[in-house]
Design an enzyme around this catalytic site. Structure first.
Site, PDB file in Angstrom:
ATOM      1  N   ASP A 233       0.840  -1.201   0.000  1.00 27.11           N
ATOM      2  CA  ASP A 233       0.000   0.000   0.000  1.00 27.11           C
ATOM      3  C   ASP A 233       0.872   1.246   0.000  1.00 27.11           C
ATOM      4  O   ASP A 233       1.830   1.341   0.776  1.00 27.11           O
ATOM      5  CB  ASP A 233      -0.906   0.024   1.231  1.00 27.11           C
TER       6      ASP A 233
ATOM      7  N   LYS B 273      -3.445   5.778  -3.366  1.00 24.29           N
ATOM      8  CA  LYS B 273      -4.503   6.686  -2.924  1.00 24.29           C
ATOM      9  C   LYS B 273      -4.618   7.883  -3.858  1.00 24.29           C
ATOM     10  O   LYS B 273      -3.699   8.189  -4.610  1.00 24.29           O
ATOM     11  CB  LYS B 273      -4.225   7.133  -1.487  1.00 24.29           C
TER      12      LYS B 273
ATOM     13  N   SER C 145       1.680   4.203  15.243  1.00 23.86           N
ATOM     14  CA  SER C 145       2.802   5.059  14.840  1.00 23.86           C
ATOM     15  C   SER C 145       4.140   4.616  15.418  1.00 23.86           C
ATOM     16  O   SER C 145       5.115   5.351  15.352  1.00 23.86           O
ATOM     17  CB  SER C 145       2.561   6.531  15.192  1.00 23.86           C
TER      18      SER C 145
ATOM     19  N   TYR D 242       2.950  10.278   0.517  1.00 23.66           N
ATOM     20  CA  TYR D 242       4.109   9.812   1.259  1.00 23.66           C
ATOM     21  C   TYR D 242       5.397  10.319   0.611  1.00 23.66           C
ATOM     22  O   TYR D 242       5.948   9.718  -0.315  1.00 23.66           O
ATOM     23  CB  TYR D 242       4.134   8.284   1.321  1.00 23.66           C
TER      24      TYR D 242
ATOM     25  N   GLY E  76      -1.448   1.276  10.446  1.00 18.83           N
ATOM     26  CA  GLY E  76      -0.836   1.718  11.701  1.00 18.83           C
ATOM     27  C   GLY E  76      -1.159   0.849  12.893  1.00 18.83           C
ATOM     28  O   GLY E  76      -1.517   1.374  13.952  1.00 18.83           O
TER      29      GLY E  76
ATOM     30  N   ILE F  61       4.732   3.187  18.773  1.00 23.08           N
ATOM     31  CA  ILE F  61       4.849   3.024  20.221  1.00 23.08           C
ATOM     32  C   ILE F  61       4.632   1.568  20.645  1.00 23.08           C
ATOM     33  O   ILE F  61       5.157   1.120  21.661  1.00 23.08           O
ATOM     34  CB  ILE F  61       3.861   3.962  20.950  1.00 23.08           C
ATOM     35  N   LEU F  62       3.871   0.802  19.833  1.00 23.07           N
ATOM     36  CA  LEU F  62       3.645  -0.609  20.144  1.00 23.07           C
ATOM     37  C   LEU F  62       4.683  -1.532  19.499  1.00 23.07           C
ATOM     38  O   LEU F  62       4.535  -2.751  19.542  1.00 23.07           O
ATOM     39  CB  LEU F  62       2.243  -1.036  19.692  1.00 23.07           C
ATOM     40  N   ALA F  63       5.700  -0.934  18.921  1.00 26.42           N
ATOM     41  CA  ALA F  63       6.757  -1.736  18.294  1.00 26.42           C
ATOM     42  C   ALA F  63       8.136  -1.283  18.751  1.00 26.42           C
ATOM     43  O   ALA F  63       9.121  -1.428  18.033  1.00 26.42           O
ATOM     44  CB  ALA F  63       6.649  -1.638  16.773  1.00 26.42           C
TER      45      ALA F  63
END
Length: 336
Positions: free
Chosen positions: A46, A77, A238, A51, A234, A240-242
């Site tokens: 994607d 997109k 963004s 970007y 996501g 914080i969970l990785a």
């Protein structure tokens, strides 16, 4: 065709980082990361003109142009047209100011008319070095970019991009279309229309371990009732969970850091990686067709695949629920 039928597997690669999001990435590193995704079996990619003002599409296209076109699914997109003219000064990007400051320096038009949609698709095909797109998302017609003017942008897209993409889908030029946004309201509004009818949506950041309650209230019941699929963008909120420090594209605030600490402590207790918990939570909702995770290093792709396949015990999900770290309405793996 439904999104679940169209998409090859549950894990896709999101290319926002290839647009030099947060930092400038060397071309060689970007190419190696896309190649790693391919070698790890990822077959859904994607992207978006937004970007890095076309940079992510260019980098993705350079690698994918060496692969058999029938072996992968590609989405991009519409909503931004990249000009040859260079930007002077800082871009005006609403809440996302400075996000792609290291991307291409070209000006972008933010426009969702029929003419701009057709031009955007033509330009993306060139940057991506391909002859077709499988899915096209209508990008960022939401409050985070447009504030109180978002409904005017939505109407521009409804009478422009929506109708063009519906026609292209009906003609078989594209396989599916929908919205790619960071807010639930534009999707809810689209699903309430008599026409045009989207096939699905890419919802970024709103169905994660850290933020999912709002999506469960109205959007996901609507989507489930109408048979409309969701791609979760996501899934790591963004980063914080990785293991990162960003939440919602900014440095994470104290209350988010505290919540992540609780999640990590619980995951460690059960021998679970936080990445596995994040990906498998997002995939547990029946509306979810796939997750797309971004990466800027080749090693991250293998981590994502391992997280997807990791065995997470039902006891973890049960304790997560008991601790109030997920909504009571959120479907969990194994029916926990």
């Amino acid at each position: 065709m439904s999104l679940k039928e169209l998409l090859p597997g549950k894990l896709g690669y999101g290319t926002a980082p290839l647009g030099n999001m947060f930092r400038a990435i060397p071309d060689q590193e970007a190419a190696a990361t896309v190649e790693a995704a391919w070698q790890q079996g990822v077959r859904y990619y994607d992207s978006a003109p937004f970007y890095g003002a076309g940079l992510a599409e260019e980098r993705l296209g350079e690698v994918l142009s060496t692969k058999p076109r029938d072996e992968y699914v590609l989405s991009t997109k519409v909503g931004r047209v990249i000009l040859e003219e260079l930007e002077e000064g800082a871009r005006e990007l609403g809440e996302k100011g400075g996000l792609f400051e290291h991307g291409n320096p070209h000006k972008m038009l933010h426009v969702w008319t029929a003419e701009a949609t057709e031009r955007s698709i033509e330009d993306s095909l060139k940057r991506l070095r391909t002859d077709r797109l499988d899915i096209v998302w209508v990008h960022d017609i939401a409050q985070d970019f447009h504030g109180d003017q978002w409904l005017a942008k939505f109407e521009e897209a409804r009478t422009g991009a929506f109708r063009v993409l519906s026609r292209l889908r009906d003609e078989g030029v594209i396989g599916a279309w929908g919205l790619g946004v960071n807010k639930t309201e534009p999707i809810e509004l689209t699903l309430s229309l008599d026409e045009p009818r989207p096939d699905g949506f890419l919802l970024a950041g709103r169905y994660t371990l850290l933020d999912h309650g709002h999506a469960l209230q109205r959007l996901l019941p609507m989507a489930q009732e109408q048979g409309v699929g969701m791609v979760v963008g996501g899934p790591y909120s963004s980063g914080i969970l990785a293991g990162g420090t960003h939440f919602e594209y900014q440095e994470a605030p104290a209350h988010i850091i505290e919540r992540v600490t609780r999640l990590k402590d619980l995951a460690a207790k059960h021998g679970v990686s936080i990445k596995a918990a994040a990906l498998q939570f997002s995939l547990a909702h029946p509306v979810t067709a796939a997750v797309v995770a971004g990466a800027t290093k080749p090693s991250r792709i293998a981590e994502d695949q391992a997280a997807l396949n990791e065995t997470v015990p039902a006891a973890f999900w049960q304790e997560l629920r008991a601790a109030g770290l997920v909504s009571p309405a959120a479907p969990l793996p194994y029916g926990a």
